[in-house]
Motif scaffolding. Sequence first.
Motif, PDB file in Angstrom:
ATOM      1  N   GLY A 141       0.825  -1.205   0.000  1.00  0.00           N
ATOM      2  CA  GLY A 141       0.000   0.000   0.000  1.00  0.00           C
ATOM      3  C   GLY A 141       0.856   1.250   0.000  1.00  0.00           C
ATOM      4  N   ARG A 142       0.680   2.097   1.022  1.00  0.00           N
ATOM      5  CA  ARG A 142       1.450   3.340   1.116  1.00  0.00           C
ATOM      6  C   ARG A 142       2.604   3.233   2.099  1.00  0.00           C
ATOM      7  N   ASN A 143       2.952   2.030   2.450  1.00  0.00           N
ATOM      8  CA  ASN A 143       4.028   1.850   3.417  1.00  0.00           C
ATOM      9  C   ASN A 143       4.916   0.685   2.984  1.00  0.00           C
ATOM     10  N   LEU A 144       5.977   0.480   3.746  1.00  0.00           N
ATOM     11  CA  LEU A 144       6.870  -0.646   3.508  1.00  0.00           C
ATOM     12  C   LEU A 144       6.689  -1.677   4.611  1.00  0.00           C
ATOM     13  N   GLU A 145       6.555  -2.926   4.216  1.00  0.00           N
ATOM     14  CA  GLU A 145       6.470  -4.020   5.180  1.00  0.00           C
ATOM     15  C   GLU A 145       7.874  -4.591   5.389  1.00  0.00           C
ATOM     16  N   PRO A 146       8.417  -4.537   6.615  1.00  0.00           N
ATOM     17  CA  PRO A 146       9.757  -5.102   6.839  1.00  0.00           C
ATOM     18  C   PRO A 146       9.723  -6.628   6.756  1.00  0.00           C
ATOM     19  N   PRO A 200       9.921   4.699   6.325  1.00  0.00           N
ATOM     20  CA  PRO A 200       9.377   3.725   5.370  1.00  0.00           C
ATOM     21  C   PRO A 200       8.249   4.306   4.528  1.00  0.00           C
ATOM     22  N   ARG A 201       7.415   5.171   5.124  1.00  0.00           N
ATOM     23  CA  ARG A 201       6.303   5.758   4.371  1.00  0.00           C
ATOM     24  C   ARG A 201       6.812   6.654   3.243  1.00  0.00           C
ATOM     25  N   LYS A 202       7.874   7.410   3.517  1.00  0.00           N
ATOM     26  CA  LYS A 202       8.419   8.289   2.484  1.00  0.00           C
ATOM     27  C   LYS A 202       9.097   7.483   1.379  1.00  0.00           C
ATOM     28  N   ALA A 204       8.238   4.459   0.494  1.00  0.00           N
ATOM     29  CA  ALA A 204       7.138   3.845  -0.246  1.00  0.00           C
ATOM     30  C   ALA A 204       6.511   4.844  -1.206  1.00  0.00           C
ATOM     31  N   ALA A 205       6.335   6.099  -0.777  1.00  0.00           N
ATOM     32  CA  ALA A 205       5.732   7.119  -1.639  1.00  0.00           C
ATOM     33  C   ALA A 205       6.615   7.399  -2.852  1.00  0.00           C
ATOM     34  N   SER A 206       7.930   7.451  -2.641  1.00  0.00           N
ATOM     35  CA  SER A 206       8.854   7.703  -3.752  1.00  0.00           C
ATOM     36  C   SER A 206       8.826   6.563  -4.758  1.00  0.00           C
ATOM     37  N   VAL A 207       8.777   5.343  -4.246  1.00  0.00           N
ATOM     38  CA  VAL A 207       8.764   4.177  -5.133  1.00  0.00           C
ATOM     39  C   VAL A 207       7.451   4.107  -5.903  1.00  0.00           C
ATOM     40  N   ALA A 208       6.335   4.312  -5.206  1.00  0.00           N
ATOM     41  CA  ALA A 208       5.027   4.176  -5.831  1.00  0.00           C
ATOM     42  C   ALA A 208       4.795   5.206  -6.926  1.00  0.00           C
ATOM     43  N   SER A 209       5.366   6.396  -6.781  1.00  0.00           N
ATOM     44  CA  SER A 209       5.124   7.462  -7.755  1.00  0.00           C
ATOM     45  C   SER A 209       6.171   7.513  -8.862  1.00  0.00           C
ATOM     46  N   ALA A 218      17.901   6.978  -6.478  1.00  0.00           N
ATOM     47  CA  ALA A 218      18.770   8.150  -6.273  1.00  0.00           C
ATOM     48  C   ALA A 218      18.055   9.216  -5.454  1.00  0.00           C
ATOM     49  N   GLU A 219      16.768   9.393  -5.690  1.00  0.00           N
ATOM     50  CA  GLU A 219      15.983  10.392  -4.957  1.00  0.00           C
ATOM     51  C   GLU A 219      15.890  10.040  -3.475  1.00  0.00           C
ATOM     52  N   ILE A 220      15.678   8.764  -3.171  1.00  0.00           N
ATOM     53  CA  ILE A 220      15.580   8.321  -1.769  1.00  0.00           C
ATOM     54  C   ILE A 220      16.914   8.500  -1.061  1.00  0.00           C
ATOM     55  N   ALA A 221      18.020   8.172  -1.748  1.00  0.00           N
ATOM     56  CA  ALA A 221      19.346   8.365  -1.159  1.00  0.00           C
ATOM     57  C   ALA A 221      19.615   9.845  -0.895  1.00  0.00           C
ATOM     58  N   ALA A 222      19.173  10.714  -1.824  1.00  0.00           N
ATOM     59  CA  ALA A 222      19.348  12.155  -1.638  1.00  0.00           C
ATOM     60  C   ALA A 222      18.550  12.644  -0.423  1.00  0.00           C
ATOM     61  N   SER A 223      17.369  12.073  -0.233  1.00  0.00           N
ATOM     62  CA  SER A 223      16.551  12.450   0.936  1.00  0.00           C
ATOM     63  C   SER A 223      17.260  12.061   2.223  1.00  0.00           C
TER      64      SER A 223
END
Length: 577
Positions: A141-146, A200-202, A204-209, A218-223
């Motif tokens: 969904g909108r989150n990551l499951e560990p 994890p929510r952020k 997940a949002a980057s991956v989903a979009s 690269a965007e997640i690493a920059a964050s």
Amino acid sequence: MLKSLDPVKLTATIGQYSSAGRKATNQDFHGAIVPDGAALIMKGIAIAIADGISSSPVSHIAAETAVKSFLTDYYCTSDAWTVKTAASRVIEATNSWLNAQNRGIEDRDHAHVTTFSALVLKGQRAYLFHIGDSRVWRLSGRNLEPLTTDHRLASSQSESYLGRALGLRPSVEIDYRRLEVQPGDVFVLTTDGVHNSVSPRKIAASVASASDLSSAAAEIAASAYEAGSGDNLTIQIVRIESLPEDDLEPVFDGADSLPPAPLPRVPCDFEGYRLHRQIHASNRSHIFLASVPGTGEHVALKFTSADLREDDSYLRRFAMEEWVARRISSAHVLKSGQPLLPRHSLYLVTEYVDGETLAQWMADHPRADLRAVRDLIGQIADGLRALHRKEIIHQDLRPENLMIDRNGTVKIIDFGSALVAGVHEAAPDFDRGHILGTVQYAAPEYFLGERGTEQSDLFSVGVIAYQMLTGKLPYGAAVARTRSRKQQQRLRFDSLREIRPDVPDWVEGAIRKAVHPDPVKRYQALTEFVYDLSHPNLKLVGAGRQPLMDRNPLLVWQGLTIFLALVIFGMLLKDYI
């Protein structure tokens, strides 16, 4: 970005990014391999990530070694192995090597130590392997499951240390998990420099979009960098695009798609060989003695049954015989040969065994000497162990599938019914719902629809040992009629010593245990059975001895009738007196 477009194959899109971040050097390492052909079917797609401990100047070597050795060596393991067996052995070997480099180093901060996580996609499942505090997640969904748990131990409220890592100790405990997957599933692998700084929510949002997974990584690493992460930054994103069908044609090099070879009329020449005579014929195959021109070397050529040439399942299993034989090296397993010319039709080439089947040997030795039985059973067990080490269950052990050459060497033949763990993993429907072996020697669990195990082959070996000594079967034909555990619990072992009183009771006990209806109560290793056939095990003496009522109910009822007749006669005689 890596992507395959064939819709009938396992395909995935992979985005990856890694940087040193605020550190001078990058001690993380990552990689992925998407093979093609048989390797894609039998091994799947492999993704791995590692994070060397920050305090060690050589941890980057450990991380690189862990990932490179996994991605290289995993694909060199036997195709017959499951993902779990193959990956675990490679990881354990890497751990041993890294730990060996640390000998003599007292300070762990200068050791070859790294975390390690790997994801393998094969068939319609995902397989996870994890040591340390890098993480594997699944988008939910909108989150990551560990999907993994950090192996960190707290030493104080503000400090913690790795409790488990590659290279840390001589042996390593690997967290393992298997998951069913669907097209569209997304997995994320991260090192702590990323997941300690980005929620994890952020992620997940980057991956989903994201339309491009590499850009998202690269965007997640920059964050994480912007959030103040002071560690290396590595992230991998894997999206499953399509899942494979149960198509094993590339695995068997297309042999199962060749038209069956026509039955030759001997003597004749056939695809480079000289065929001399037919040496075996059944409703499943025809075997001919052939020679190689120039050398005179004898080989055997096996042809399909004329009645089963339209049966795709049969043809595929026929082709798999060669596949299995080529992966086993044992003096007690029939060797496969390479055709002299490129094949235009389906047939098999094997070594020629100049000898007889165990069935013929048993006909010639109806009351076999115990020493001879021990020798033959020991050789059969040696051949079986070679198969079992490759996670292959024969499933059709019977006297007709055991050859004895002129030197007395036993060879296991005919692998058309074999259960190969790696193949079953790739194509679970390959032999679902079929009892492939011969019912007189098949283990009871097959009649309940269960998969074969090493204990199933052991049952067949025990039946063969019993038959060599007595000429009979331990349960007669009753096993094949059972369809429930309750019915199998009522199976009665026919005492071997009532037929062969010269056989020691502890030998009967060993065979009784080998053919127990419950696989859990059989020997767990073939070596134990072979040992107990030659060494008295007092725990087996009298074990499972059946009451007379079960062994010979007619005798019990006859005795009871005589007893009651005597009682009645006595009562009548008393009244008369």
